[in-house]
Write a protein that holds these residues in place. Structure first.
Motif, short mmCIF file in Angstrom:
data_model
loop_
_atom_site.label_atom_id
_atom_site.label_comp_id
_atom_site.label_asym_id
_atom_site.label_seq_id
_atom_site.Cartn_x
_atom_site.Cartn_y
_atom_site.Cartn_z
N GLU A 1 0.76 -1.07 0.00
CA GLU A 1 -0.02 -0.17 -0.02
C GLU A 1 0.77 1.34 0.03
N PHE A 2 1.91 1.27 0.69
CA PHE A 2 2.89 2.28 0.72
C PHE A 2 3.35 2.29 -0.41
N GLU A 3 4.01 1.47 -1.37
CA GLU A 3 4.73 1.49 -2.59
C GLU A 3 3.46 2.21 -3.83
N VAL A 4 2.19 1.86 -3.48
CA VAL A 4 1.25 2.44 -4.37
C VAL A 4 1.02 3.92 -4.17
N GLU A 5 1.01 4.31 -2.77
CA GLU A 5 0.96 5.72 -2.54
C GLU A 5 2.12 6.54 -3.18
N VAL A 6 3.04 5.98 -2.98
CA VAL A 6 4.52 6.66 -3.27
C VAL A 6 4.21 6.87 -4.90
N ARG B 1 1.72 6.87 -6.91
CA ARG B 1 0.71 7.87 -7.28
C ARG B 1 1.03 9.20 -7.09
N ARG B 2 1.92 9.50 -5.91
CA ARG B 2 2.23 11.05 -5.75
C ARG B 2 3.40 11.29 -6.56
N ASP C 1 2.27 11.86 -10.17
CA ASP C 1 1.45 13.33 -10.40
C ASP C 1 2.55 14.57 -10.67
N ARG D 1 -5.00 1.12 -6.11
CA ARG D 1 -5.02 0.47 -4.93
C ARG D 1 -4.56 -0.91 -4.89
N SER E 1 -0.69 -5.62 -6.68
CA SER E 1 -0.86 -4.36 -7.46
C SER E 1 -0.62 -4.62 -8.75
N LEU F 1 5.33 12.99 2.56
CA LEU F 1 5.28 11.63 2.75
C LEU F 1 5.88 11.09 4.17
#
Length: 280
Positions: free
Chosen positions: A59-64, A66-67, A70, A85, A95, A128
């Motif tokens: 989940e952390f990797e996906v958030e990194v 995504r940001r 951007d 997600r 993922s 982050l």
């Protein structure tokens, strides 16, 4: 993963993609370690499948990712056809990422340094909550000190690794003014050469620290093209890296293939790195 677990992981990746509306006629195992990377054909998705214990890290990797996407960072992107997600299926976390066809030529040191410079610039644009890399050192030191975690580590090597990790941790803990978000492990295996240019993968290792900690993972020639790098600090960080890698290989629950070879090899590299920075 062992063959039985690998088959289950492949089926979990395939079933998840199909359920999300992606076309999957074939699955190719790209990498098999503690988690696997699967190329799904013909939808051209890279599925990263790990045991459920990796949920937080995934989940952390996906958030990194995504940001960083951007802000235009040179990173592999999540597949845009599905929600960004982590999926959970049959005791695995999955993922889904864009698959990039690799380009055969080797990444030149100047291009490697440019990608890392742009990646660090992008990381400075996001906020982050990430651990400091010294937390990683502390975890490795704990594994070395605790005989239950590393029962096969000889006493002399245990003392050597313990002294090395504790000594370097003290050095790194003195000054953190220049620290920032880092990739965490931008070694050549985590930098793809694609038609879009070099792209970083394995973003779950994101942490805080000096840019020299990242440069210590790259080939030595790369630092020559990275303006403002502290080469003495890079040498100390490289010694810390080899000590970390060595400590992890002695953990009872480590499953890296051919770990007996790497236990010896990385201990030797720790000693050589310490000699190079005058800490032997």
């Amino acid at each position: 993963m062992e063959p039985l677990e690998l088959r289950r992981a492949v089926e979990a990746g395939r079933a998840t993609a199909l359920e999300l509306g992606l076309e999957v006629d074939d699955v190719v195992v790209v990498q098999n370690s503690d988690r696997v990377a699967l190329r799904l054909v013909p939808c051209e998705v890279l599925a990263r499948v790990a045991p459920s214990g990796h949920l937080v890290g995934s989940e952390f990797e996906v958030e990194v990712a995504r940001r960083l996407t951007d802000v235009g960072a040179p990173v592999a992107e999540l597949d845009p056809r599905v929600d960004p997600r982590v999926q959970v299926r049959d005791a695995f976390v999955i993922s889904l990422w864009t698959y990039y066809e690799p380009v055969g030529s080797e990444i030149a040191p100047a291009d490697y340094a440019d990608a890392l410079l742009r990646h660090h610039a992008a990381l400075r644009q996001i906020d982050l909550d990430a651990p400091h890399f010294t937390d990683r050192v502390a975890g490795a030191l704990s594994a070395v000190i605790d005989r239950e975690q590393s029962p096969e580590l000889p006493d002399a090597d245990r003392e050597f690794l313990g002294d090395t990790l504790s000594g370097l941790s003290a050095v790194f803990g003195v000054e953190r003014a220049g620290d920032q978000l880092l990739h965490g492990e931008p070694h050549p295996g985590n930098l793809l050469n694609t038609r879009r240019g070099p792209l970083f993968i394995d973003l779950a290792t994101c942490c805080r620290g000096p840019i020299e900690f990242d440069l210590a993972h790259a080939p030595e020639e790369v630092a020559q093209h990275y303006a403002g790098a502290d080469h003495d600090l890079i040498r100390r960080c490289r010694a810390a890296n080899w000590a970390l890698f060595s400590a992890w290989r002695w953990r009872r629950d480590d499953h890296l293939p051919d770990r007996g070879h790497w236990r010896v090899e990385w201990l030797n590299r720790v000693r050589a790195a310490l000699d190079r920075c005058g800490l032997g």
